[in-house]
Every structure is written in C-alpha cells, then in structure tokens.
Design an enzyme around this catalytic site. Structure first.
Site, PDB file in Angstrom:
ATOM      1  N   SER A   1       0.872  -1.173   0.000  1.00 18.48           N
ATOM      2  CA  SER A   1       0.000   0.000   0.000  1.00 18.48           C
ATOM      3  C   SER A   1       0.908   1.223   0.000  1.00 18.48           C
ATOM      4  O   SER A   1       2.110   1.097   0.292  1.00 18.48           O
ATOM      5  CB  SER A   1      -0.828  -0.016   1.296  1.00 18.48           C
ATOM      6  OG  SER A   1      -1.512   1.200   1.485  1.00 18.48           O
TER       7      SER A   1
ATOM      8  N   TYR B   1      -1.978  -1.800  10.317  1.00 20.36           N
ATOM      9  CA  TYR B   1      -1.962  -1.784   8.851  1.00 20.36           C
ATOM     10  C   TYR B   1      -0.605  -1.266   8.363  1.00 20.36           C
ATOM     11  O   TYR B   1       0.055  -1.906   7.541  1.00 20.36           O
ATOM     12  CB  TYR B   1      -3.096  -0.887   8.339  1.00 20.36           C
ATOM     13  CG  TYR B   1      -3.346  -1.006   6.852  1.00 20.36           C
ATOM     14  CD1 TYR B   1      -3.978  -2.114   6.313  1.00 20.36           C
ATOM     15  CD2 TYR B   1      -2.953   0.014   5.975  1.00 20.36           C
ATOM     16  CE1 TYR B   1      -4.219  -2.222   4.946  1.00 20.36           C
ATOM     17  CE2 TYR B   1      -3.194  -0.089   4.611  1.00 20.36           C
ATOM     18  CZ  TYR B   1      -3.834  -1.205   4.098  1.00 20.36           C
ATOM     19  OH  TYR B   1      -4.069  -1.306   2.742  1.00 20.36           O
TER      20      TYR B   1
HETATM   21  N1  LIG Z   1      -8.456  -0.246  -2.061  1.00 19.65           N
HETATM   22  C1  LIG Z   1      -7.437   0.535  -1.798  1.00 19.65           C
HETATM   23  O1  LIG Z   1      -7.491   1.765  -1.984  1.00 19.65           O
HETATM   24  C2  LIG Z   1      -6.152  -0.058  -1.265  1.00 19.65           C
HETATM   25  C3  LIG Z   1      -5.061   0.804  -1.098  1.00 19.65           C
HETATM   26  C4  LIG Z   1      -3.863   0.257  -0.636  1.00 19.65           C
HETATM   27  C5  LIG Z   1      -3.758  -1.095  -0.402  1.00 19.65           C
HETATM   28  N2  LIG Z   1      -4.840  -1.906  -0.570  1.00 19.65           N
HETATM   29  C6  LIG Z   1      -4.659  -3.355  -0.341  1.00 19.65           C
HETATM   30  O2  LIG Z   1      -5.224  -4.068  -1.414  1.00 19.65           O
HETATM   31  C7  LIG Z   1      -5.541  -5.392  -0.996  1.00 19.65           C
HETATM   32  C8  LIG Z   1      -6.934  -5.746  -1.458  1.00 19.65           C
HETATM   33  O3  LIG Z   1      -7.874  -4.949  -0.761  1.00 19.65           O
HETATM   34  P1  LIG Z   1      -9.145  -4.282  -1.468  1.00 19.65           P
HETATM   35  O4  LIG Z   1      -9.012  -2.826  -1.352  1.00 19.65           O
HETATM   36  O5  LIG Z   1      -9.380  -4.877  -2.796  1.00 19.65           O
HETATM   37  O6  LIG Z   1     -10.288  -4.698  -0.416  1.00 19.65           O
HETATM   38  P2  LIG Z   1     -11.528  -5.711  -0.521  1.00 19.65           P
HETATM   39  O7  LIG Z   1     -12.066  -5.789   0.861  1.00 19.65           O
HETATM   40  O8  LIG Z   1     -12.422  -5.286  -1.626  1.00 19.65           O
HETATM   41  O9  LIG Z   1     -10.846  -7.090  -0.926  1.00 19.65           O
HETATM   42  C9  LIG Z   1     -10.096  -7.862  -0.003  1.00 19.65           C
HETATM   43  C10 LIG Z   1     -10.371  -9.335  -0.246  1.00 19.65           C
HETATM   44  O10 LIG Z   1      -9.584 -10.090   0.704  1.00 19.65           O
HETATM   45  C11 LIG Z   1     -10.417 -11.125   1.222  1.00 19.65           C
HETATM   46  N3  LIG Z   1      -9.939 -11.553   2.532  1.00 19.65           N
HETATM   47  C12 LIG Z   1     -10.040 -10.895   3.727  1.00 19.65           C
HETATM   48  N4  LIG Z   1      -9.531 -11.657   4.723  1.00 19.65           N
HETATM   49  C13 LIG Z   1      -9.094 -12.806   4.155  1.00 19.65           C
HETATM   50  C14 LIG Z   1      -8.472 -13.981   4.672  1.00 19.65           C
HETATM   51  N5  LIG Z   1      -8.227 -14.126   5.982  1.00 19.65           N
HETATM   52  N6  LIG Z   1      -8.144 -14.970   3.804  1.00 19.65           N
HETATM   53  C15 LIG Z   1      -8.435 -14.854   2.466  1.00 19.65           C
HETATM   54  N7  LIG Z   1      -9.033 -13.768   1.940  1.00 19.65           N
HETATM   55  C16 LIG Z   1      -9.349 -12.753   2.759  1.00 19.65           C
HETATM   56  C17 LIG Z   1     -11.798 -10.509   1.272  1.00 19.65           C
HETATM   57  O11 LIG Z   1     -12.818 -11.483   1.347  1.00 19.65           O
HETATM   58  C18 LIG Z   1     -11.831  -9.709  -0.025  1.00 19.65           C
HETATM   59  O12 LIG Z   1     -12.308 -10.494  -1.096  1.00 19.65           O
HETATM   60  C19 LIG Z   1      -5.355  -5.407   0.515  1.00 19.65           C
HETATM   61  O13 LIG Z   1      -4.101  -5.987   0.828  1.00 19.65           O
HETATM   62  C20 LIG Z   1      -5.351  -3.930   0.878  1.00 19.65           C
HETATM   63  O14 LIG Z   1      -4.636  -3.672   2.049  1.00 19.65           O
HETATM   64  C21 LIG Z   1      -6.046  -1.410  -0.986  1.00 19.65           C
END
Ligand SMILES: NC(=O)c1ccc[n+]([C@@H]2O[C@H](COP(=O)([O-])OP(=O)(O)OC[C@H]3O[C@@H](n4cnc5c(N)ncnc54)[C@H](O)[C@@H]3O)[C@@H](O)[C@H]2O)c1
Length: 286
Positions: free
Chosen positions: A143, A156
């Site tokens: 991130s 986080y």
């Molecule tokens: N969306 C953003 O702006 C953003 C920014 C920086 C980093 N991220 C990172 O991107 C990644 C994806 O997040 P996102 O934003 O798509 O969120 P999201 O919540 O839409 O997707 C996350 C997915 O991870 C799954 N998940 C959660 N716990 C789990 C577990 N214990 N085992 C297996 N699967 C699990 C959830 O069911 C979901 O499908 C994460 O690592 C998040 O930290 C997101």
C-alpha cells in the site's frame, strides 16, 4: 515474466476489489486463475463471472492467516492446473483507531492476514516455483501505507511496511532464479476495503462493522470517500501486469504522493547526516 498465456495465477483475496481486478487482468491474458478467498458468496460470484467471460477460473475458500487452510488451497491449485507461475499475495485487512488502543486480537488479525498470509504464500509457492524452474513471479499487495504513515492504523502500516521489506529481501534471495518479485503499493482503488471487518474470523473476534466504532468512524468515513473516488480495480490490475512485464520491484498505482516520499527520504538522509556530524565510531565516549 512476460509470457502469461496458458500459465496459472494464484490470487489471494481475489473475490473483491483489487484482487478481482488482478483476476480479470490475468484471465484476459490467457492465464488459468485460482482465487483463494475467505468470503464464500463473493468468491462464487467472482468465479462465475470470470468463467462466463471464457476464463478458466477456480475458487477455493481459504483463510490465508491459517497455514493449513493456505496449504490446502495451494494443493487444490496444483491438482487443478499443475504448475503455478504467478502468486498474488493480495488479501489484506485493516483495523483503524489510535494505535495504543487497538486490541491484541485485532493486531493478531491484521498481522495474520496481511503478513502471515504473505509468508504462507511464500512457504507454499517458492519451493514449487523453484522446482519447476519456469519463469514465475510473486507480486504482493502492500500500500502507500507501506511507504509512509497513514490513517489506516498502526497494525496496517506496520504490516504494509513489512510486505515492502519482505519483498526487497526476496528480490535479493531469489536474484539468481527465474522468480521475479514485485511489491504493489496502491493508493486509492475502488473496493470493499472500508468494510473489511465483514471478514474477521471468529477466532479474532468475529465480523465487525468498524464504521460503528466511534474511535475509528472519522477515519473510516475519509477512507470510504477516497475509496469511492478511487481507480477502477481492473485498471489497477493492468498497471500491475505492466509492472511485472517491466521487471519492476515497486509498482505504484498513482504518482501523486511523490513529494511525500521525497520528504521521507530527505528526513532519513538528514538524520543520517546528524549521525555523521557526531564523528566516527568512538568519538563520544572518551
Ligand atoms: N483499495 C485501496 O485503496 C487499497 C489501497 C492500498 C492497499 N490496498 C490493499 O489491497 C488489498 C486488497 O484490498 P481491497 O481494497 O481490494 O479490499 P476488498 O475488501 O475489496 O478485498 C479484499 C479481499 O480479501 C479477502 N480476505 C479478507 N480476509 C481474508 C483472509 N483471511 N483470507 C483470504 N481472503 C481474505 C476478502 O474477502 C476480499 O475479497 C489489501 O491488501 C489492501 O490492504 C487497498
């Protein structure tokens, strides 16, 4: 890794948001897709929509924080498709609020999913990729919170910095193999992240709607606003693919925070200059 067609990608957290964008991207590139995710209904929907568009996708229910669960999901991928060439360590969660007030169970949950999830991925797939020897790649989703402190909370930030550090370590350790390493540092991407407490397993306290927590409500509202205005996750997936093709260690979704990163490095170098100004080792103790 430049040749994706007919190869297999294993994507954690691929039922939603960025992971689904990665699945869509690599399915379009002709890869077999395995999505390992904890949220069963979203997993079913994601896999059927990919397959309806002609993909070869398999969904496996999995908790990445649990080594056994991760191992069984990896075995399902091996028996369905044989070799795996691309590992996307993407599942991630956050628990925001003042760092010193966050419960041990939430530290354990965040460390379990974000950091141990990546470690379990390495344990299951690095030996496999080394054994088959074909061009392979591991991309882990950190991130911008892995580059500077943020409102997403102490656990986080700590785990996202750890993902960056581990990726740098892997790039060093695997430099003379056919396995490429990238760390993806997205900024704001549209997803279900602000409501990620929906997937907190019972052993860490069960599902929670963090938006109802007064200590976190303001941060969650800001995150929600930024998330809604964020990048399309499919575009994020395409940017990750481009970064892999270029052999980039760091892949950024946005370039908007360049000055924040420059300031951080200036501060580090400035504080190193302060150490230099004290003179060589042994200068202070007479
Ligand atoms: N969306 C953003 O702006 C953003 C920014 C920086 C980093 N991220 C990172 O991107 C990644 C994806 O997040 P996102 O934003 O798509 O969120 P999201 O919540 O839409 O997707 C996350 C997915 O991870 C799954 N998940 C959660 N716990 C789990 C577990 N214990 N085992 C297996 N699967 C699990 C959830 O069911 C979901 O499908 C994460 O690592 C998040 O930290 C997101």
């Amino acid at each position: 890794m430049r040749d994706f067609k007919g190869k297999t990608a294993f994507i954690t957290g691929g039922a939603s948001g960025i992971g689904l964008g990665l699945a869509q991207t690599f399915a379009e590139a002709g890869m077999n897709i395995v999505i390992a995710d904890i949220e069963a209904p979203a997993l079913r929907t994601a896999v059927s929509s990919l397959n309806a568009r002609g993909a070869q996708a398999l969904g496996v229910e999995c908790d990445v924080a649990d080594r056994q669960s991760f191992g069984s999901a990896a075995d399902r991928a091996f028996s369905a498709f044989g070799k795996v060439h691309l590992l996307c360590n993407n599942a991630g969660v956050a628990r925001t609020g003042p760092t010193w007030e966050i419960a041990d169970s939430d530290w354990e949950w965040t460390i379990g999913v974000n950091l141990m999830g990546m470690i379990h991925g390495l344990q299951c797939f690095v030996p496999h990729m080394k054994a088959h020897g074909e061009p392979s790649h591991i991309v882990s989703t950190s991130s911008m919170a892995g580059m500077r402190a943020s409102i997403a909370g102490g656990p986080y930030t700590a785990t996202k910095y750890a993902i960056v550090g581990l990726s740098e370590q892997l790039a060093r350790e695997l430099a003379d193999t056919n396995i490429g390493i990238s760390v993806f540092c997205p900024n704001n991407i549209r997803s279900n992240m602000p409501n990620n407490g929906r997937n907190r397993p019972a052993r860490f306290g069960g599902p929670i709607d963090a938006r109802l927590d007064v200590r976190a409500a303001e941060h969650i509202a800001t995150m929600q606003e930024r998330n809604r205005a964020g990048m399309d996750p499919h575009e994020a997936g395409l940017r990750v693919k481009r970064g892999i093709e270029n052999g980039q260690l760091f892949i950024f979704s946005h370039a908007t925070e360049r000055t924040v990163i420059e300031e951080r490095f200036q501060r580090i170098l400035g504080d190193m200059d302060a150490a230099a100004a004290l003179g060589p080792q042994g200068s202070l103790v007479k």
